[in-house]
Scaffold this motif. Structure first.
Motif, mmCIF file in Angstrom:
data_model
loop_
_atom_site.group_PDB
_atom_site.id
_atom_site.type_symbol
_atom_site.label_atom_id
_atom_site.label_comp_id
_atom_site.label_asym_id
_atom_site.label_seq_id
_atom_site.Cartn_x
_atom_site.Cartn_y
_atom_site.Cartn_z
ATOM 1 N N PHE A 283 -0.522 2.406 -3.285
ATOM 2 C CA PHE A 283 -1.018 1.244 -4.039
ATOM 3 C C PHE A 283 -0.298 1.102 -5.381
ATOM 4 C CE2 PHE A 283 -4.783 2.032 -1.317
ATOM 5 C CZ PHE A 283 -4.918 0.771 -0.747
ATOM 6 N N THR B 64 -4.121 6.248 1.474
ATOM 7 C CA THR B 64 -5.476 5.721 1.267
ATOM 8 C C THR B 64 -6.503 6.831 1.402
ATOM 9 O OG1 THR B 64 -4.841 3.518 2.074
ATOM 10 C CG2 THR B 64 -7.179 4.070 2.142
ATOM 11 N N ILE C 120 0.811 -1.210 0.000
ATOM 12 C CA ILE C 120 0.000 0.000 0.000
ATOM 13 C C ILE C 120 0.846 1.262 0.000
ATOM 14 C CG2 ILE C 120 -1.815 1.256 1.221
ATOM 15 C CD1 ILE C 120 -2.534 -1.450 2.597
ATOM 16 N N ALA D 257 0.634 4.342 4.509
ATOM 17 C CA ALA D 257 -0.350 3.361 4.037
ATOM 18 C C ALA D 257 -1.762 3.841 4.346
ATOM 19 C CB ALA D 257 -0.093 2.003 4.689
#
Length: 441
Positions: free
Chosen positions: A261, A327, A217, A323
């Protein structure tokens, strides 16, 4: 006797990550390699291979002998696209190449070397007494040394003193910097908490399997040409040779979002047989393959919230703040998985992302989800009443991108806001907003 240290524990930084190979046999080798400073080498082998490796510390090279262990770097990356890490290190090697410093040899019973008359010399013979060490320290170090060295530690040299210094009570952000930029976490934030809302009309950014780690991620490694991060740097006049790494540019959220990602081993099952930071962009006709960042930018421009479907142990591995940051900045409002790694689950809440779990024993696959759906999540607004619902209702309706005949799927997802403190963070939009509001209250 002078010993040259080969490596020290975990002091190697990520950019000089190394892997240790034991039982390197020399000096018969066809292969030559050199370990200099940060332990990078031009070729690497595996355990028990024959190599003649010379470790060069300045003007005092010494060979790696049978049984010794030394940190070296294999070329390339591991299965997740990361450099190999050092796991074991030689304690030392005598300058004259005597066979000592093995990690499988006890220097309490084996000789270190021989004296001029050929008599064995043991470690106990040359190891100083505590009183000797204390005497040397007492004669060599005093308070005045530290007072002198640290009296001007904040003055800097002439170049430092001549740097232009901004004035004002707050940091002066450089709009042209590609390394440090003002982050957007507080943009549009009000003094009072904004009520949380249910999620409606969301699209799926990624449909992932089990054991997706924070390495999958979080942005990491060098920035590859042609990727969204590289394109951004190109647009800001950064030459390809100066791209540097995501780690070096972690103070620039624009770079880091584009690397979230983006791991070369990520398998987004919205696509068939494709690895890397890709997805389908359902803002475009027929939902073509796209970089995850590019699709996210299109979704955010259209005001479309995003969700992620995951499997077991989502977010496992080492804790990485980006991470969760990445996101959230991609516009993801909820992550629905079979299970979470504890810290990453908490970090998602800290960034205002809702962690949810499929019903026990169920997965996105067993429920018949494929990521083409339009997702709505009802019941989130219960948090505005000061309570945390045990479940919320998820409705995944077929879209124009779904297979013909696909039916609407509904299920109750378990809310993984596990403590009252986490509920407060989520109500505030994240821990940063919670802390700032607490400071000004």
């Amino acid at each position: 006797v002078v010993f040259n240290s080969a490596a020290y524990g975990s002091t190697l930084p990520p950019w000089s990550a190394a892997h240790a190979y034991t039982n390197l046999y020399g000096p018969k080798s066809p292969t030559q390699a050199t370990v200099v400073g940060n332990f990078k080498v031009n070729e690497a082998g595996t355990s028990n291979e024959t190599h003649h490796i010379v470790i060069d510390f300045g003007s005092m090279p010494f060979p790696v002998l049978e049984g010794q262990s030394v940190a070296i770097v294999p070329p390339g990356v591991d299965a997740n696209g990361k450099p190999h890490h050092a796991r074991q290190y030689s304690i030392a090697s005598p300058r004259n190449g005597e066979r000592a410093g093995y990690n499988n040899l006890s220097l309490t019973v084996k000789r270190v070397l021989e004296d001029h008359d050929g008599n064995p010399v043991y470690l106990k013979d040359i190891w100083p007494e505590t009183a000797e060490v204390e005497k040397v320290i007492g004669e060599s170090i005093d308070t005045a040394m530290f007072d002198h060295e640290y009296s001007s530690v904040f003055n800097g040299d002439e170049r430092w003193r001549n740097l232009p210094t901004p004035t004002g009570a707050t940091f002066e952000w450089d709009a042209k910097s590609t390394y440090v930029r003002k982050p957007p976490y507080f943009e549009g934030m009000k003094k009072e908490t904004t009520p949380v809302t249910d999620i409606s009309g969301a699209r799926v950014l990624a449909t992932l399997g089990d054991s997706v780690t924070t390495d999958h991620i979080s942005p990491a490694g060098n920035i590859k040409a042609g990727t969204p991060a590289a394109v951004y740097l190109d647009q800001h006049g950064v030459a390809r040779a100066d791209y540097n790494s995501y780690g070096s540019r972690r103070g620039n959220h624009e770079v880091m979002i584009r690397g979230t990602f983006a791991n070369i081993r990520l398998k987004n099952q919205l696509l068939d047989g494709v690895e890397g930071g890709y997805t389908r962009d359902f803002t475009q006709a027929d939902g073509p393959q796209s970089f995850i960042y590019d699709a996210s930018a299109n979704y955010q421009a259209a005001g479309t919230p995003l969700v992620i479907f995951g499997g077991k142990e989502y977010g496992s591995g080492s804790s990485r703040d980006w991470a969760a940051k990445g996101t959230a900045l991609l516009g993801v409002k909820a992550v629905i998985t079979e299970s979470f790694e504890r810290i990453h689950r908490s970090n998602l809440i800290g960034m205002g992302v809702l962690p949810l779990q499929f019903p026990a024993g169920q997965s996105w696959e067993s429920l018949g989800l494929d990521g083409t759906e339009i997702v709505s999540i009802a019941g989130v607004e219960e948090l505005n009443k000061g309570v945390t619902p045990k479940t919320v209702r998820v409705t995944a309706a077929p879209s124009e991108n779904s297979p013909a005949g696909k039916q609407t799927i509904e299920f109750d997802a378990v809310v993984r806001i596990d403590t009252p403190g986490e509920a407060d963070y989520y109500r505030n939009g994240g821990i940063l907003q919670y802390v700032l509001r607490s400071l000004v209250a």
